[in-house]
Design a protein around this motif. Structure first.
Motif, PDB file in Angstrom:
ATOM      1  N   LYS A  46       0.814  -1.225   0.000  1.00  0.00           N
ATOM      2  CA  LYS A  46       0.000   0.000   0.000  1.00  0.00           C
ATOM      3  C   LYS A  46       0.847   1.274   0.000  1.00  0.00           C
ATOM      4  O   LYS A  46       0.475   2.260  -0.639  1.00  0.00           O
ATOM      5  CB  LYS A  46      -0.968   0.003   1.181  1.00  0.00           C
ATOM      6  CG  LYS A  46      -2.069  -1.041   1.052  1.00  0.00           C
ATOM      7  CD  LYS A  46      -3.172  -0.597   0.121  1.00  0.00           C
ATOM      8  CE  LYS A  46      -4.229  -1.644  -0.048  1.00  0.00           C
ATOM      9  NZ  LYS A  46      -5.527  -1.336   0.447  1.00  0.00           N
ATOM     10  N   ASP A  47       1.992   1.290   0.690  1.00  0.00           N
ATOM     11  CA  ASP A  47       2.819   2.501   0.695  1.00  0.00           C
ATOM     12  C   ASP A  47       3.343   2.813  -0.700  1.00  0.00           C
ATOM     13  O   ASP A  47       3.349   3.968  -1.130  1.00  0.00           O
ATOM     14  CB  ASP A  47       3.986   2.365   1.674  1.00  0.00           C
ATOM     15  CG  ASP A  47       3.531   2.406   3.123  1.00  0.00           C
ATOM     16  OD1 ASP A  47       2.422   2.913   3.396  1.00  0.00           O
ATOM     17  OD2 ASP A  47       4.296   1.919   3.993  1.00  0.00           O
ATOM     18  N   ASN A  48       3.784   1.782  -1.416  1.00  0.00           N
ATOM     19  CA  ASN A  48       4.267   1.993  -2.783  1.00  0.00           C
ATOM     20  C   ASN A  48       3.136   2.405  -3.721  1.00  0.00           C
ATOM     21  O   ASN A  48       3.316   3.277  -4.578  1.00  0.00           O
ATOM     22  CB  ASN A  48       4.950   0.731  -3.309  1.00  0.00           C
ATOM     23  CG  ASN A  48       6.251   0.450  -2.606  1.00  0.00           C
ATOM     24  OD1 ASN A  48       6.978   1.363  -2.229  1.00  0.00           O
ATOM     25  ND2 ASN A  48       6.556  -0.814  -2.398  1.00  0.00           N
ATOM     26  N   ARG A  50       0.409   3.978  -2.847  1.00  0.00           N
ATOM     27  CA  ARG A  50       0.057   5.350  -2.482  1.00  0.00           C
ATOM     28  C   ARG A  50       0.983   6.359  -3.186  1.00  0.00           C
ATOM     29  O   ARG A  50       0.525   7.313  -3.804  1.00  0.00           O
ATOM     30  CB  ARG A  50       0.138   5.546  -0.966  1.00  0.00           C
ATOM     31  CG  ARG A  50      -0.156   6.977  -0.515  1.00  0.00           C
ATOM     32  CD  ARG A  50       0.027   7.122   0.989  1.00  0.00           C
ATOM     33  NE  ARG A  50      -0.843   6.221   1.729  1.00  0.00           N
ATOM     34  CZ  ARG A  50      -2.126   6.446   1.977  1.00  0.00           C
ATOM     35  NH1 ARG A  50      -2.684   7.566   1.553  1.00  0.00           N
ATOM     36  NH2 ARG A  50      -2.846   5.573   2.641  1.00  0.00           N
ATOM     37  N   ALA A  51       2.274   6.134  -3.099  1.00  0.00           N
ATOM     38  CA  ALA A  51       3.235   7.057  -3.718  1.00  0.00           C
ATOM     39  C   ALA A  51       3.035   7.128  -5.230  1.00  0.00           C
ATOM     40  O   ALA A  51       3.066   8.207  -5.827  1.00  0.00           O
ATOM     41  CB  ALA A  51       4.666   6.633  -3.381  1.00  0.00           C
TER      42      ALA A  51
END
Length: 128
Positions: A46-48, A50-51
């Motif tokens: 999810k962090d990747n 999101r970015a």
């Protein structure tokens, strides 16, 4: 003819992307989803995601499905589409990129369809 719930899911995803609602966009993906960010590169987590999506959203890019087809069996679905990414030009007309997507959705225990594999570049991955 009724539209398949996956087509409705994609319509909601595109609307969220086009209005810049990152949380809603991410909610359309499983936690371990894989997204092709270029024909030769994928990301997951999810962090990747999101970015990656925030980058496109802040640019003012929009997505639109031109044609869609869903083949489903049980809780899995193969989604195919012709779609257009429109990116505004700096002080000029927008640029358009046309793609063929081949993506996989899974229906969760909550009944919602979410992306497991998002290959927005479809057969272009074969050209790498």
């Amino acid at each position: 003819m009724a539209i398949h719930p996956v087509e409705q899911c994609v319509a909601e995803l595109d609307a969220a992307f086009n209005r810049g609602d990152i949380e809603s966009v991410l909610d359309h993906y499983e936690d371990a989803a894989v997204v092709m960010v270029a024909p030769d590169r994928s990301i997951s987590g999810k962090d990747n995601l999101r970015a990656f999506f925030e980058l496109f959203m802040t640019s003012g890019s929009t997505a639109k499905q031109d044609r869609m087809h869903v083949t489903a069996q049980g809780d899995l679905a193969l989604y195919l589409s012709h779609w257009t990414l429109t990116t505004p030009g700096p002080g000029g007309p927008a640029g358009e990129q046309h793609h063929v997507a081949t993506s996989v959705f899974r229906r969760g225990i909550d009944g919602r369809w979410r992306l497991v594999i998002d290959n927005s570049f479809g057969p272009l991955v074969l050209e790498r």
